[in-house]
Motif scaffolding. Structure first.
Motif: not given
Length: 64
Positions: A3-13, A20-27
């Motif tokens: 899911x999207x949420x699982x991907x966001x957790x994986x990106x944060x990891x 903040x770095x993970x969210x910046x990368x996502x944008x």
């Protein structure tokens, strides 16, 4: 399927818990995603799969 949420957790990891770095990368547009942002891509199941694949490539040192 991830899911999207699982991907966001994986990106944060991927960024060692730095949200903040993970969210910046996502944008940031990404060449592998045809210059779309990971956030844009994660609006569909296919996009989540593509982002997940990209994360796995980064984790394993496969850069494109």
């Amino acid at each position: 399927m991830q899911t999207r949420n699982e991907s966001l957790l994986q990106i944060t990891a991927l960024f060692e818990g730095n949200e903040s770095t993970a969210l910046k990368w996502c944008e940031e547009p990404n060449k592998v995603l045809q210059w779309k942002t990971p956030s844009e891509m994660m609006d569909s199941d296919k996009g989540v799969m593509m982002v997940t694949r990209l994360i796995l490539r980064i984790e394993h040192g496969v850069y494109s």
